[in-house]
Design a protein around this motif. Structure first.
Motif, PDB file in Angstrom:
ATOM      1  N   ILE A 204       0.871  -1.106  -0.094  1.00  0.00           N
ATOM      2  CA  ILE A 204      -0.151  -0.124  -0.004  1.00  0.00           C
ATOM      3  C   ILE A 204       0.842   1.241  -0.164  1.00  0.00           C
ATOM      4  CG2 ILE A 204      -0.215   0.046   2.535  1.00  0.00           C
ATOM      5  CD1 ILE A 204      -3.072   1.165   1.963  1.00  0.00           C
ATOM      6  N   SER A 205       0.622   2.259  -0.811  1.00  0.00           N
ATOM      7  CA  SER A 205       1.316   3.619  -0.774  1.00  0.00           C
ATOM      8  C   SER A 205       0.115   4.446  -0.089  1.00  0.00           C
ATOM      9  CB  SER A 205       1.477   3.821  -2.507  1.00  0.00           C
ATOM     10  OG  SER A 205       2.151   4.878  -2.469  1.00  0.00           O
ATOM     11  N   ILE A 206       0.598   5.158   0.794  1.00  0.00           N
ATOM     12  CA  ILE A 206       0.070   5.968   1.677  1.00  0.00           C
ATOM     13  C   ILE A 206       0.054   7.578   1.152  1.00  0.00           C
ATOM     14  CG2 ILE A 206      -0.443   6.882   3.909  1.00  0.00           C
ATOM     15  CD1 ILE A 206       0.430   4.195   5.096  1.00  0.00           C
ATOM     16  N   HIS A 207      -1.111   8.271   0.962  1.00  0.00           N
ATOM     17  CA  HIS A 207      -0.800   9.745   0.365  1.00  0.00           C
ATOM     18  C   HIS A 207      -1.863  10.479   1.155  1.00  0.00           C
ATOM     19  CE1 HIS A 207       2.145   9.097  -2.776  1.00  0.00           C
ATOM     20  NE2 HIS A 207       1.622   8.021  -2.993  1.00  0.00           N
ATOM     21  N   ALA A 208      -1.858  11.594   0.977  1.00  0.00           N
ATOM     22  CA  ALA A 208      -3.054  12.771   1.254  1.00  0.00           C
ATOM     23  C   ALA A 208      -3.232  13.740  -0.048  1.00  0.00           C
ATOM     24  CB  ALA A 208      -2.824  13.453   2.535  1.00  0.00           C
ATOM     25  N   ASP A 209      -4.308  13.964  -0.441  1.00  0.00           N
ATOM     26  CA  ASP A 209      -4.564  14.781  -1.714  1.00  0.00           C
ATOM     27  C   ASP A 209      -4.337  16.068  -1.490  1.00  0.00           C
ATOM     28  OD1 ASP A 209      -4.985  14.874  -4.424  1.00  0.00           O
ATOM     29  OD2 ASP A 209      -7.251  14.279  -4.411  1.00  0.00           O
ATOM     30  N   GLY A 210      -4.371  17.004  -2.655  1.00  0.00           N
ATOM     31  CA  GLY A 210      -4.079  18.534  -2.776  1.00  0.00           C
ATOM     32  C   GLY A 210      -5.036  18.802  -3.615  1.00  0.00           C
ATOM     33  N   ALA A 211      -6.341  18.694  -3.353  1.00  0.00           N
ATOM     34  CA  ALA A 211      -7.427  18.945  -4.289  1.00  0.00           C
ATOM     35  C   ALA A 211      -7.858  20.454  -3.797  1.00  0.00           C
ATOM     36  CB  ALA A 211      -8.540  18.020  -4.442  1.00  0.00           C
ATOM     37  N   ALA A 212      -9.124  20.899  -4.503  1.00  0.00           N
ATOM     38  CA  ALA A 212      -9.860  22.175  -4.107  1.00  0.00           C
ATOM     39  C   ALA A 212     -10.189  22.158  -2.687  1.00  0.00           C
ATOM     40  CB  ALA A 212     -10.617  22.603  -5.275  1.00  0.00           C
ATOM     41  N   ALA A 213     -10.172  23.354  -2.116  1.00  0.00           N
ATOM     42  CA  ALA A 213     -11.067  23.348  -0.995  1.00  0.00           C
ATOM     43  C   ALA A 213     -12.619  23.070  -1.087  1.00  0.00           C
ATOM     44  CB  ALA A 213     -11.144  24.904  -0.182  1.00  0.00           C
ATOM     45  N   GLY A 214     -13.336  22.397  -0.247  1.00  0.00           N
ATOM     46  CA  GLY A 214     -14.536  21.815  -0.586  1.00  0.00           C
ATOM     47  C   GLY A 214     -14.541  20.284  -0.871  1.00  0.00           C
ATOM     48  N   ASP A 215     -13.504  19.852  -1.701  1.00  0.00           N
ATOM     49  CA  ASP A 215     -13.556  18.630  -2.088  1.00  0.00           C
ATOM     50  C   ASP A 215     -12.926  17.649  -0.712  1.00  0.00           C
ATOM     51  OD1 ASP A 215     -14.027  19.011  -4.572  1.00  0.00           O
ATOM     52  OD2 ASP A 215     -11.865  19.050  -5.318  1.00  0.00           O
ATOM     53  N   ARG A 216     -13.928  16.842  -0.456  1.00  0.00           N
ATOM     54  CA  ARG A 216     -13.391  16.204   0.871  1.00  0.00           C
ATOM     55  C   ARG A 216     -13.542  14.654   0.781  1.00  0.00           C
ATOM     56  NH1 ARG A 216     -16.876  17.721   5.777  1.00  0.00           N
ATOM     57  NH2 ARG A 216     -15.028  16.685   6.900  1.00  0.00           N
ATOM     58  N   GLY A 217     -12.874  13.815   1.946  1.00  0.00           N
ATOM     59  CA  GLY A 217     -13.077  12.656   1.968  1.00  0.00           C
ATOM     60  C   GLY A 217     -11.690  11.635   1.471  1.00  0.00           C
ATOM     61  N   PHE A 218     -11.843  10.527   1.795  1.00  0.00           N
ATOM     62  CA  PHE A 218     -10.875   9.482   1.190  1.00  0.00           C
ATOM     63  C   PHE A 218     -11.177   9.016   0.056  1.00  0.00           C
ATOM     64  CE2 PHE A 218     -13.549   6.446   3.154  1.00  0.00           C
ATOM     65  CZ  PHE A 218     -13.405   5.428   2.369  1.00  0.00           C
ATOM     66  N   HIS A 219     -10.109   8.395  -0.663  1.00  0.00           N
ATOM     67  CA  HIS A 219     -10.356   7.531  -2.053  1.00  0.00           C
ATOM     68  C   HIS A 219      -9.195   6.280  -2.122  1.00  0.00           C
ATOM     69  CE1 HIS A 219      -8.573  11.035  -4.442  1.00  0.00           C
ATOM     70  NE2 HIS A 219      -7.758   9.862  -4.898  1.00  0.00           N
ATOM     71  N   VAL A 220      -9.363   5.305  -2.473  1.00  0.00           N
ATOM     72  CA  VAL A 220      -8.584   4.371  -2.779  1.00  0.00           C
ATOM     73  C   VAL A 220      -8.442   3.982  -4.193  1.00  0.00           C
ATOM     74  CG1 VAL A 220      -7.854   1.881  -2.188  1.00  0.00           C
ATOM     75  CG2 VAL A 220      -9.001   3.143  -0.527  1.00  0.00           C
ATOM     76  N   ILE A 221      -7.021   3.892  -4.717  1.00  0.00           N
ATOM     77  CA  ILE A 221      -6.903   4.070  -6.093  1.00  0.00           C
ATOM     78  C   ILE A 221      -6.180   2.668  -6.563  1.00  0.00           C
ATOM     79  CG2 ILE A 221      -5.473   4.864  -8.150  1.00  0.00           C
ATOM     80  CD1 ILE A 221      -4.798   7.548  -6.355  1.00  0.00           C
ATOM     81  N   LEU A 222      -7.081   2.032  -7.367  1.00  0.00           N
ATOM     82  CA  LEU A 222      -6.899   0.737  -7.842  1.00  0.00           C
ATOM     83  C   LEU A 222      -6.156   0.712  -9.241  1.00  0.00           C
ATOM     84  CD1 LEU A 222     -10.386  -0.725  -7.283  1.00  0.00           C
ATOM     85  CD2 LEU A 222      -8.435  -0.371  -5.500  1.00  0.00           C
TER      86      LEU A 222
END
Length: 325
Positions: A204-222
């Motif tokens: 598993i590769s662990i990250h945190a996103d850098g999207a726009a404000a208001g974009d929330r939550g987690f996602h798993v990339i397959l």
């Protein structure tokens, strides 16, 4: 991690597909409802209405957030408790440590903490193009950060170390791609190779996103089913999806966080064919974006040590479930 730079280009629009997680998420609704209500109650205290966040500082090539030389995340750092106090790192490093007794005895897990706190000092090295199977991309990026300067590379190492402790306590042999002990990198192709050479049962590769404000939550990339150039994910696409579904389900339950509201159509799952870390993997592997560092409400979670422990626990329970079949 920001979707700019190596392994992080914006994903192409995809038509919605209903996958196995649709039923899984439906089954989790009763169990996760209380956690979600708590999540919303806490998050709603995190600031005013979401507006446009200030854009991250970009490196010349990668476009990812660049750490300041004075930023404490630019050097190796220990894990932190919920009050920000240093916790001595585990003696295990990239070589792992001998597995103890437990239900995971004999299992190998490779953890890839995204980016590296010192990447910004080595722009020439991380901007060098490497083969990702289908084409060539930069070796690595600096990653993103919260608006207050908490670096993604700092976050990923902390969660990775917490995750390592949990898995080792259950008997697994855990190997890291980097533990803050390298001057930069490794490159994305080497990150994949470390998992392959370890014959990992899960990676598993662990990250945190850098999207726009208001974009929330987690996602798993397959990983998508890729067969091009030196990339062939066909043997591990199905098992990686199974791993990702287990992790997404347990992450919802343990953290109370909701699946991404901007990617994945509410499933918490995103399929991509442009990531070298997945394209070059020969073992079951996924990425997880634990939240959006550029959103103030998500950032309040990502910077909290108690929540990071929940994130590690949620990821671990998904991995354990996958390994137990």
């Amino acid at each position: 991690m920001s979707y700019v730079g190596p392994d992080f280009d914006p994903p192409r629009p995809r038509r919605s597909r209903r996958g196995p997680l649709t039923l899984a998420i439906a089954g989790l609704v009763p169990a996760a409802l209380v956690g979600w209500l708590v999540y919303e109650a806490v998050a709603d205290t995190g600031g005013g209405p979401a507006g446009a966040a200030a854009p991250p500082t970009s490196s010349p090539v990668s476009g990812s957030a660049t750490a300041s030389p004075s930023d404490e995340s630019a050097t190796a750092f220990p894990s932190e408790d919920s009050k920000g106090r240093a916790v001595p790192p585990s003696p295990a490093s990239t070589t792992g440590r001998a597995a103890g007794s437990g239900s995971l005895k004999g299992k190998v897990v490779v953890i890839d903490p995204g980016h590296n706190p010192n990447n910004f000092r080595h722009t020439a090295e991380i901007n060098r193009k490497v083969n990702i199977g289908t084409n060539r991309k930069e070796c690595d990026t600096t990653g993103t950060s919260t608006n207050a300067g908490y670096a993604e590379a700092r976050f990923t190492l902390d969660v990775a170390r917490r995750l390592r402790t949990i898995l080792q306590d259950q008997g697994a042999t855990v190997k890291f791609t980097q533990d803050g002990d390298r001057p930069w990198g490794p490159c994305v192709d080497e990150r994949a190779r470390i998992g392959n050479e370890a014959h990992a049962d899960a990676a598993i590769s662990i990250h945190a996103d850098g999207a726009a404000a208001g974009d929330r939550g987690f996602h798993v990339i397959l990983p998508a089913s890729v067969h091009s150039g030196t990339a062939d994910t066909r043997p591990i696409a199905a098992s990686s999806r199974a791993l990702g579904e287990r992790i997404a389900g347990s992450f919802v339950r343990v953290t109370g966080s909701a699946p991404s509201n901007y990617l994945g159509k509410g499933t918490g799952l995103v399929v991509r064919d442009d990531l070298g870390g997945l394209n070059l993997s020969t073992v079951p592997k996924v990425f997880i974006e634990c939240g959006n560092m550029r959103d103030s409400k998500d950032a309040a979670l990502l910077t909290d040590g108690a929540w990071r422990q929940k994130a590690a626990q949620g990821i671990s329970e998904g991995i354990v479930s996958f390994l137990h079949g």
